[in-house]
Write an enzyme that holds these catalytic residues in place. Structure first.
Site, short mmCIF file in Angstrom:
data_model
loop_
_atom_site.label_atom_id
_atom_site.label_comp_id
_atom_site.label_asym_id
_atom_site.label_seq_id
_atom_site.Cartn_x
_atom_site.Cartn_y
_atom_site.Cartn_z
N TYR A 1 62.18 61.64 39.55
CA TYR A 1 62.95 62.82 39.18
C TYR A 1 62.75 63.94 40.21
CZ TYR A 1 64.86 66.36 35.93
OH TYR A 1 65.61 67.33 35.32
N SER B 1 58.55 56.19 37.27
CA SER B 1 58.99 57.35 36.51
C SER B 1 60.50 57.30 36.29
CB SER B 1 58.54 58.63 37.22
OG SER B 1 58.73 59.77 36.39
N ASP C 1 49.18 59.53 30.35
CA ASP C 1 50.39 60.08 30.95
C ASP C 1 51.01 61.11 30.00
OD1 ASP C 1 52.84 60.56 32.17
OD2 ASP C 1 53.23 58.45 32.61
N HIS D 1 50.20 60.18 34.80
CA HIS D 1 51.49 59.75 35.34
C HIS D 1 51.35 59.07 36.70
CE1 HIS D 1 55.78 59.61 35.07
NE2 HIS D 1 55.99 60.30 36.16
#
Length: 332
Positions: free
Chosen positions: A88, A181, A267, A304
């Site tokens: 992202y 992700s 995460d 993450h």
């Protein structure tokens, strides 16, 4: 019983629209009506061990989408290909930033994220389609499924797989979707929309069990959707309806390719339960007698970032063994 044990059993009933398959079939049929490659030109990087091309392909609505195509220098034989999707807020960046897969002996296509350049990495692909919604990519056009940014981005991702198959020196029977992700969510969507992938590599996937994801964390991108709803309270029903068309669990249920997952159990960006929701229901649709081969690595003390380089090494070894066994099946 440990938290990990509970995650291994977590299989929520996500909202699945009655017209989910029709929605995506119609969307992709429209995209597939156009020739996929727009432009392919050599790009000088100064690197002697790889060759790179600047690729433009036709994505959603025929929009030009940029990508880097890189492969081992001087190798003309058809190679298995890894199509990678970025996280992202990232674009495709510079061609020398991601070299794991070409150095491992694969053809590698790295897709640009339309409209997302500038937060974490540069890109060259605009998103020219405006629609009511919030100020962040995760909220662009979020009030209606046909307007949503992720309808366009997922379509681009599927088209990227078709683009790599049209490029020279690719073994079209061994194409892999990969990402981390948001990129992991895009790769998972491709696996659910195309039944001819050789494998899926997905780490900390975004957009899985998304209805719950927006309730679990304030971190972006889920937190951006929550912040939009904190202002536009009356839009919750419409937003949840739109999100039901892009949920990674629904895509995962339809997938057929062997898959390798990675999840950090701490995460707070893509909460671990959301990734397990996709993993635990991967390949279960249509009453299949057997699920695809699955491998999952969970990292109890990582967030993450997951397993980082350790996990990439595991991906490389797993994929190599998988593709070699597919190319040379054991004697019966």
């Amino acid at each position: 019983m440990t938290h990990h044990d509970e995650l291994r059993r977590y299989a929520p009933s996500v909202v699945e629209p009655a017209d989910f398959d029709t929605f995506w079939r119609t969307t992709l049929d429209e995209a597939d009506s156009r020739p996929v490659l727009v432009d392919v030109r050599p790009h000088r990087t100064g690197l002697r061990l790889v060759d790179t091309w600047d690729v433009t392909f036709a994505g959603f609505g025929g929009d030009p989408v940029r990508a880097w195509y890189t492969r081992p220098a001087g190798v003309d034989a058809p190679l298995p290909a890894v199509v990678e999707f970025a996280g992202y807020g990232r674009g495709r960046g510079l061609p020398h930033e991601r070299l794991t897969w070409p150095v491992a002996g694969y053809a590698h296509l790295l897709m640009d994220n339309r409209g997302q350049s500038g937060l974490h990495g540069a890109g060259d692909t605009p998103d020219p389609h405006g629609a009511p919604g919030g100020p962040w990519p995760a909220t662009w056009g979020i009030l209606a499924p046909h307007d949503y940014h992720y309808r366009r981005l997922i379509t681009d991702a599927v088209r990227a797989v078709e683009a790599v198959r049209a490029l020279p020196g690719v073994d079209t029977t061994r194409v892999v979707a990969a990402g981390n992700s948001q990129g992991g969510g895009l790769a998972l969507a491709v696996a659910g929309l195309r039944d001819d992938l050789a494998a899926l590599l997905t780490t900390a996937p975004f957009l899985c069990d998304v209805q719950r994801g927006i309730e679990l964390t304030d971190a972006a991108p889920y937190g951006e959707i929550a912040r939009y709803l904190a202002v536009h309270r009356q839009a919750e029903e419409a937003v949840r309806h739109t999100l039901s068309y892009v949920d990674g669990v629904t895509f995962a249920r339809r997938a057929t390719a062997p898959a390798h997952f990675g999840i950090g159990l701490r995460d707070d960006v893509c909460p671990p339960s959301t990734g397990f929701a996709a993993h635990n229901q991967y390949g279960v649709a249509n009453g299949r007698a057997e699920r695809p081969a699955l491998r999952l690595h969970a990292y109890p003390f990582n967030g993450h970032e997951g397993g980082e380089a350790l996990h990439v090494g595991r991906q490389v070894r797993w994929l190599d063994a998988l593709l070699r066994s597919a190319a040379h099946p054991p004697a019966r």
